[in-house]
Every structure is written in C-alpha cells, then in structure tokens.
Design an enzyme around this catalytic site. Structure first.
Site, PDB file in Angstrom:
ATOM      1  N   GLY A  97       0.821  -1.213   0.000  1.00 36.66           N
ATOM      2  CA  GLY A  97       0.000   0.000   0.000  1.00 36.66           C
ATOM      3  C   GLY A  97       0.848   1.252   0.000  1.00 36.66           C
ATOM      4  CG  ASP A 151       4.622  -7.575   6.504  1.00 34.64           C
ATOM      5  OD1 ASP A 151       4.005  -6.785   5.788  1.00 34.64           O
ATOM      6  OD2 ASP A 151       4.057  -8.424   7.208  1.00 34.64           O
ATOM      7  CB  THR A 180       4.210  -0.255   6.473  1.00 37.33           C
ATOM      8  OG1 THR A 180       2.862  -0.425   6.927  1.00 37.33           O
ATOM      9  CG2 THR A 180       5.151  -0.584   7.614  1.00 37.33           C
ATOM     10  CG  ASP A 189      -0.075  -1.035   8.800  1.00 33.36           C
ATOM     11  OD1 ASP A 189      -0.822  -0.042   8.698  1.00 33.36           O
ATOM     12  OD2 ASP A 189      -0.283  -2.110   8.205  1.00 33.36           O
ATOM     13  CG  MET A 213      -5.671   1.658   7.014  1.00 34.24           C
ATOM     14  SD  MET A 213      -4.804   2.030   5.484  1.00 34.24           S
ATOM     15  CE  MET A 213      -6.127   1.709   4.311  1.00 34.24           C
ATOM     16  NE  ARG A 254      -0.973  -7.671   6.814  1.00 36.13           N
ATOM     17  CZ  ARG A 254      -0.001  -7.475   5.930  1.00 36.13           C
ATOM     18  NH1 ARG A 254      -0.248  -6.838   4.813  1.00 36.13           N
ATOM     19  NH2 ARG A 254       1.212  -7.902   6.182  1.00 36.13           N
ATOM     20  CD  GLU A 280      -9.878   8.827   5.185  1.00 33.90           C
ATOM     21  OE1 GLU A 280     -11.078   8.875   5.484  1.00 33.90           O
ATOM     22  OE2 GLU A 280      -9.145   7.859   5.452  1.00 33.90           O
ATOM     23  NE  ARG A 294      -3.790   3.250   1.247  1.00 37.54           N
ATOM     24  CZ  ARG A 294      -3.955   2.167   0.503  1.00 37.54           C
ATOM     25  NH1 ARG A 294      -3.428   1.017   0.902  1.00 37.54           N
ATOM     26  NH2 ARG A 294      -4.647   2.210  -0.619  1.00 37.54           N
TER      27      ARG A 294
END
Length: 421
Positions: free
Chosen positions: A17, A112, A137, A139, A183, A185, A305, A307
């Site tokens: 992403g 990853d 990322t 994340d 977000m 994961r 919004e 990324r």
C-alpha cells in the site's frame, strides 16, 4: 569507466500500500545512483508485470524528472500487492525480466510482504542480482529496532491526529460518540499513536489481549464500560480509536461471513471489506439499550486518507536518507539487506535477520504493552479499571449511571480486569 563500457542499471520498484515519502525515496536513490555512475529505471506497479515476463512497464528515471518529487505523496511508479513468491516460475520471470532490462541492482520499497518477496528474489538469483529493501508502511510494524519508525508512519499519525481532533470537537458539540477505525493490519502502532497524541477517550489495540482469539463481547463490554464511566462523569460524548487489526484476531464465529471476505495475494483478509466500525456500533448500541442508555454513535474509518498524503518534514528528511543509503549500499557492493538508520547512522539489517523462524515469514513488530509509553497511554484513557471497582463510592456512581445494583455492576464487568482477557 571506459568509453563504450556499459553502465550498471539500478531498478526501483514499490510494493504494498502507499505511504507518505515513497517519492522521496525514489528521488534520493535515483540521484545517488546516477551520480555514482549508474542508469536508473523505475518498474511500474511493483512485481505485477515483471512476474509475468512483461518488460515494457518501466520508465527511465533522470535527475531532472525526480528532483522535486520528494514534496508529493503517492508513488510516481505506482504500486501493487502482486506476490511473486507464490510460484517459483514467478520469481524466475522476475529475474528474466530484470536480466533482459540489464538490471543488476534492485531497490525494493515496501512493507513486510515486499521485504519477503525481495528476500526470496535475491535467494533465487544466486548472486545474479544485488537487492536492498527500504522499509515502508504507515502501520509501523516492520521489525526495526525499538523507537525507529517505518517511513510514512509519522505523517500518517500526524494527519490522523488532525482528523481525530476535529471529531473530538464534533463529539463534544453534538453529544455523540465516534468509533474511529484506523489502518494497521496486525499491530496497533498507528491507532495508539493517533489516540495517545490526540487524547482520544480510549484506544483499543490487539496487543493488549493476551488471550486470542478475542471475543466480540469483550470489545463491546470495554466500550460499554467506557460509555458508562463517561456518563458517570457527566459526559455523553467520546471518541474511541480502534485498530483494524483487531479483526484479524476476532473469533470468526462473532463475525458472520468473514470467511467470504476477499483476501489479497499474500493471504491477508482485506480488512477494508469488513465493516468493523458498523459491527461494533450496532453491538454497543444494542448493549447500551439494555441499560436504558440512549446515544448516537458514528463509525468512521481512516486510513486511505493518510496513505498518499504529502509527507511532513520528518518523513521527507527520513526518506531522503533511506533512499541515499539504499543506493550507496548497492554502489559499495552490498546485498540482501534492509535499510535502517539507527542513532543517525546507516545500519544494514541482513535479510536473514528479519525472518521469523517460527513462520518462515518476515517478523512483525507489535506494540510493547509492557513499555512505559503504553502504560502512560492507558493511564490517560477513560476506561474501566480495577481501581474503579476497588472504591465503593466509584462503584455506586458507575452502577447508578448504568441503572444497576452495585453487586450486579461488579459481576458484569469484573472479568475485564483479568489480565488473561
């Protein structure tokens, strides 16, 4: 380099992403590579085309083309979640495509899954290709040393905080609650980063639950108890920040139809397909009705919004460093490593060190719930605690807000205090 001697070719591709700062990595890596005597090509859409043998989805990169792209979000090369590791033939097709393009050095930018693809590609190449990976990322869950963020995380957190700040004002103004699903994961870094910095009412992340799978009832009761505690304090508004990764750990019997939700090429549930905020909203509203509590809950997902936002100055500087170091590493003959900058110094992390021996996949960095940082975050949340249940006067106040007898209130929510929940 003598006249007519072929210049080395560096390829750059982006997987997974989007995240703020991708273009900055591309720009910095391109400039350093060209000044180091290389030609640079950008591979479009990650592994999507080269893993099928297509060699025309590329673009030549020049310093003039990329000299100002570090200001902008998105990826000038696109991105995709295509997974070349599913079949050996796909890895071979990638290598054949790169070989036909004259590529001997590859910079991958991604999370990853892309790191794992880069690792497998380098292994398959058996010395034919130098590979370096730049961790990306929002994340923040790649296995970098503690305190070192993945690029894009700080920008995503910054913008997420601005959004949650507005929702907090709206919640107070209109006497309502917001459930904000962010977000992330598997890990709760982004949710916690946003919730803690904004001072949201409470934040819930997967890491806080020792027992998995997590039951939906547990999440609902945590939120219901926070509503009641807030009401007992004279407030009927609040904002709960929830990591979408909670869905990955929920008992699937609690989410009807989850098995039918679309998965990506790496086997992960497309979490955007699970309307987690709506599921929680309906469950919490139903539970509150049993207490005679009427409220308005609005569910809101934030992630897309964040990324492709323009990177903040932190990520612009950080990603230019990462791109430079990736290119310099290849110029110096380096191979099979992930870029990291620790205490202001470039430290390559060998691919072999990022694999989890138990899963054979790249390690995922989770929030350390024993850390002082997390403990402080919890102290500022409005959520039911053992301290609340230990003071009779507090129990009276909470039970009254819930319309329950004191003993019934204790029995109803005491299990949430169990550390094994």
């Amino acid at each position: 380099m003598g006249t007519g001697e072929r210049r080395p070719v560096v390829a750059i591709l982006v997987g997974g992403g989007p995240a703020p700062g991708i273009n900055s990595v591309i720009g910095a890596a391109t400039i350093r590579s060209i000044l180091g005597g290389c030609d640079v090509i950008g591979i479009q859409d990650g592994f999507k085309w080269i893993m099928t043998g297509k060699k025309d989805k590329v673009k030549r990169l020049s310093i003039e083309d990329i000299s100002r792209i570090h200001f902008s979000g998105g990826s000038c090369l696109g991105t995709a979640r295509a997974n070349p590791t599913q079949k050996p033939e796909s890895l071979d097709a990638c290598l054949d495509s790169l070989d036909a393009l004259g590529v001997t050095r590859l910079i991958t930018i991604g999370g990853d899954d892309t790191a794992f693809s880069a690792l497998k590609l380098e292994q398959r190449a058996q010395g034919r290709l130098q590979v370096v990976h730049v961790p990306k990322t929002i994340d923040n869950d790649l296995d970098l040393p503690h305190g070192i963020p993945t690029f894009g995380f700080q920008t995503a957190r910054h913008i997420g905080v601005e959004l949650v700040k507005s929702l907090m004002v709206d919640a107070e103004t209109t006497s309502r609650w917001y459930f904000v699903v962010t977000m992330g994961r598997k890990a709760g870094h982004l949710a916690l980063g946003i919730g803690k910095a904004a001072g949201a009412t409470l934040t819930i992340i997967p890491e806080e639950f020792r027992r998995k799978p997590i039951r939906l009832k547990t999440l609902v009761d945590i939120l219901v108890a926070a509503f009641i505690k807030r009401l007992a304090a004279g407030r009927s508004d609040g904002v709960a920040v929830l990591a979408e990764g909670l869905v990955e750990f929920l008992d699937q019997q609690d989410l009807n139809g989850l098995e039918d939700v679309e998965r990506d090429q790496h086997g992960h549930v497309r979490l955007a397909e699970v309307n987690f905020g709506v599921v929680l909203k309906r469950a919490v509203e139903g539970e509150l009705r049993t207490f005679g509590v009427k409220t308005t809950i609005v569910e809101k997902n934030i992630g897309y919004e964040l990324r492709c936002a323009d990177p903040i100055s932190f990520d612009m500087e950080y990603t230019r460093d990462l791109g430079y170091c990736a290119a310099q590493f290849l110029l110096e003959g380096g191979n099979a490593a992930m870029v990291s900058i620790q205490n202001g110094r470039f430290i390559p992390i060998p691919f072999s060190d990022i694999l989890d021996p138990a899963t054979g996949r790249t390690r995922v960095r989770m929030v350390d719930v024993e850390s002082e940082s997390y403990v402080i975050a919890r102290r500022y949340m409005i959520r039911l605690s053992q301290e609340d249940l230990s003071h009779p006067q507090d129990v009276v106040r909470l039970a009254t807000a819930a319309g329950m007898a004191e003993d019934d209130f204790r029995k109803r929510f005491q299990y949430l205090m169990d550390k094994d929940v």
